[in-house]
Design an enzyme around this catalytic site. Structure first.
Site, PDB file in Angstrom:
ATOM      1  CE  LYS A  70      49.690  70.426  22.639  1.00  0.00           C
ATOM      2  NZ  LYS A  70      48.449  69.853  23.196  1.00  0.00           N
ATOM      3  CB  SER A 129      45.958  66.741  25.043  1.00  0.00           C
ATOM      4  OG  SER A 129      45.577  65.983  23.935  1.00  0.00           O
ATOM      5  CB  SER A 133      47.773  66.342  21.418  1.00  0.00           C
ATOM      6  OG  SER A 133      47.326  67.419  22.232  1.00  0.00           O
TER       7      SER A 133
HETATM    8  N1  GLN Z   1      43.016  62.323  22.406  1.00  0.00           N
HETATM    9  C1  GLN Z   1      41.928  63.240  22.247  1.00  0.00           C
HETATM   10  C2  GLN Z   1      41.761  63.549  20.776  1.00  0.00           C
HETATM   11  O1  GLN Z   1      42.432  62.986  19.999  1.00  0.00           O
HETATM   12  C3  GLN Z   1      42.159  64.484  23.035  1.00  0.00           C
HETATM   13  C4  GLN Z   1      43.170  65.372  22.447  1.00  0.00           C
HETATM   14  C5  GLN Z   1      43.373  66.616  23.245  1.00  0.00           C
HETATM   15  O2  GLN Z   1      43.044  66.680  24.424  1.00  0.00           O
HETATM   16  N2  GLN Z   1      43.876  67.633  22.567  1.00  0.00           N
HETATM   17  O3  GLN Z   1      40.964  64.352  20.398  1.00  0.00           O
END
Ligand code: GLN
Length: 481
Positions: free
Chosen positions: A76, A175, A151
């Site tokens: 990532k 995410s 994400s």
């Molecule tokens: N969807 C959540 C957010 O927007 C979690 C994102 C994540 O786990 N990095 O913060």
């Protein structure tokens, strides 16, 4: 070749059926041919990958290979890679080339794995659909106009589309698990502190945790073997022995106690989703587990607490991007204030700015007690719910996400509907617990994920439960390509 798992590829390498250079070329070609459809990669590192593959083959010829020697995978684009640009999905870091490796990056390098490139992601890991990336949205291989989740949507799409057998990911509020669910692959978010955060670009430091994505639980175990461990460079890293996560995969599940939180199986849950999850739980009963209803009474407060705490921490972490030290800088600033404001106005996207505003507000004098302190108190209650639940059960199961992959654009106009994507995953981060998402069926042709939550440091048990499920089901083997 690309349908094989990490463990199968490792066997082929060990038996001399294929070389790492051949594998690396094969996957790089696949990415070059197919990824225009998905946009799952931001940067490819062909030269470095081929050099690493050659070195891996030489190591093997000398009899010094370990399980990861010569295996291609992807990172990532949140993990710093020395000499290879690391963007975090943002214009702010579009041309940032780190002078050092994240600990996770070093771990894979030392294991001899071959990094093919950096995967797309929501900007600074903020999002649930991968639509907030400066480098464009990612397409879910299961549906042309469907989001892969976020994400870590680039990692999830790349693994699902067989562009790489495995990829690293991070999980602050869901995410790893939500994109794994939406793309029909297996993902694991470890206990907070199990995997080093050093060199992993910070979003919300008390929640961020690096983890694994692959198609099988066994491959997730192989990844965690490389990633987990104490790191003196991360002050929240935990000094505790790392087991061999593959060693307990085959333990029988007889007597395993599973809890189903009634708050996660409400009338609002899509009946088709609920049916798939219940069928998965039935499989566990057949494997010898017992199932009971439990309660997580404060679960409904998790999203609200998270959207105070995470933006508060983000607003502090992202203050370092000021155009002075590194990253994007605006053209011809009039003075220092103009440099700061225009750099940040031009370098950050809308969702990141929204979080910085919310976070700065929540931390400001006069509001700190009303919002931030309150949210931390709620966080403690949520953690206590889990501590109580784990006195009665070994694992907790639920859907990973409220629905399968949605259509691009469907939730971008209303941030709150987007935030609700993490309704089943966020409490786990607030409590710092480990959890997985495991493929558990399809609704309207789109994959559904089963979330399995464990007690602190119960990664081996989670992987064992997921692996056993994958011995009696084939959801994880279904391919969109
Ligand atoms: N969807 C959540 C957010 O927007 C979690 C994102 C994540 O786990 N990095 O913060």
């Amino acid at each position: 070749m690309h349908d094989k798992t990490v463990s199968e590829l490792a066997r082929d390498l060990a038996e001399g059926k294929v070389s790492s250079v051949e594998l690396t070329r094969h996957f790089l070609n696949r990415i070059q041919q197919e990824d225009s459809r998905y946009n799952s990669f931001i940067t490819l590192c062909e030269e470095q990958a081929l050099a690493d593959a050659e070195a891996a083959d030489q190591l093997r010829a000398r009899g010094e290979a370990t399980p990861w020697t010569g295996i291609p995978f992807a990172h990532k684009d949140i993990f710093c890679t020395d000499g290879i640009r690391t963007t975090c999905g943002s214009r702010m870091l579009e041309n940032f080339v780190p002078p050092y490796n994240a600990t996770v990056t070093d771990n894979f390098r030392q294991a001899g794995a071959v990094c093919l490139g950096k995967t797309n992601m929501d900007e600074f890991a903020m999002g649930s659909s991968n639509e907030s990336s400066y480098f464009g949205a990612v397409t879910n291989p299961w549906g042309e106009n469907r989001v892969p989740g976020g994400s870590s949507g680039g990692s999830a799409a790349a693994v699902a589309a067989r562009l790489v057998p495995a990829a690293t990911a991070t999980d602050t509020g869901g995410s790893i698990r939500q994109p794994a669910a939406l793309c029909g692959i297996t993902g694991l978010k470890p206990t907070y502190g199990r995997v080093s955060r050093y060199g992993m670009i910070a979003f919300a430091s008390s929640l961020d945790q690096g983890g694994t994505m692959a198609r099988t639980a066994e491959d997730n175990a192989l990844m965690l073997n490389v990633m987990a461990g104490f790191d003196p460079k991360d002050s929240t890293s935990i000094d505790r022995p790392v087991p061999d996560y593959t060693a307990s995969l085959n333990q029988p599940l007889q007597g395993l106690r599973i809890g189903l939180p009634k708050e996660y199986f409400s009338d609002q849950l899509d009946p088709a989703m609920a049916a798939q999850i219940q069928a998965a739980v039935k499989e566990y009963e057949k494997l010898g587990a017992t199932v009971k209803d439990i309660s997580l009474p404060n679960a409904n407060l998790a999203i609200a607490a998270y959207y105070v705490i995470a933006p508060a921490e983000a607003s502090a972490n992202l203050s370092r991007f000021d155009g002075v030290r590194y990253g994007y800088r605006c053209d011809n600033p009039k003075d220092l204030m103009d440099l700061y404001t225009r750099t940040r106005a031009e370098g950050f996207g809308a969702e990141v700015k929204r979080r910085i505003l919310v976070g700065s507000y929540a931390l400001s004098a006069g509001y700190y007690d009303a919002y931030y302190r309150k949210a931390q108190q709620v966080r403690r209650l949520i953690q206590q719910d889990f501590i109580n639940a784990f006195k009665e059960v070994d694992l907790i199961m639920s859907p990973t996400s409220p629905s399968p992959a949605f259509v691009r654009g469907e939730k971008t106009t209303d941030p709150v509907t987007m935030y609700l994507e993490d309704i089943f995953t966020i409490a786990v981060n607030l409590a710092g617990l480990p959890a997985m998402s495991v493929p558990a069926g399809f609704v309207n042709g789109l994959p559904v994920g089963l979330q399995i939550i464990g007690d602190y440091f119960a990664e081996a048990r989670l992987l064992n439960a997921a692996h056993q499920f994958q011995q009696v089901t084939d959801w994880h083997l279904r391919s969109p390509v």
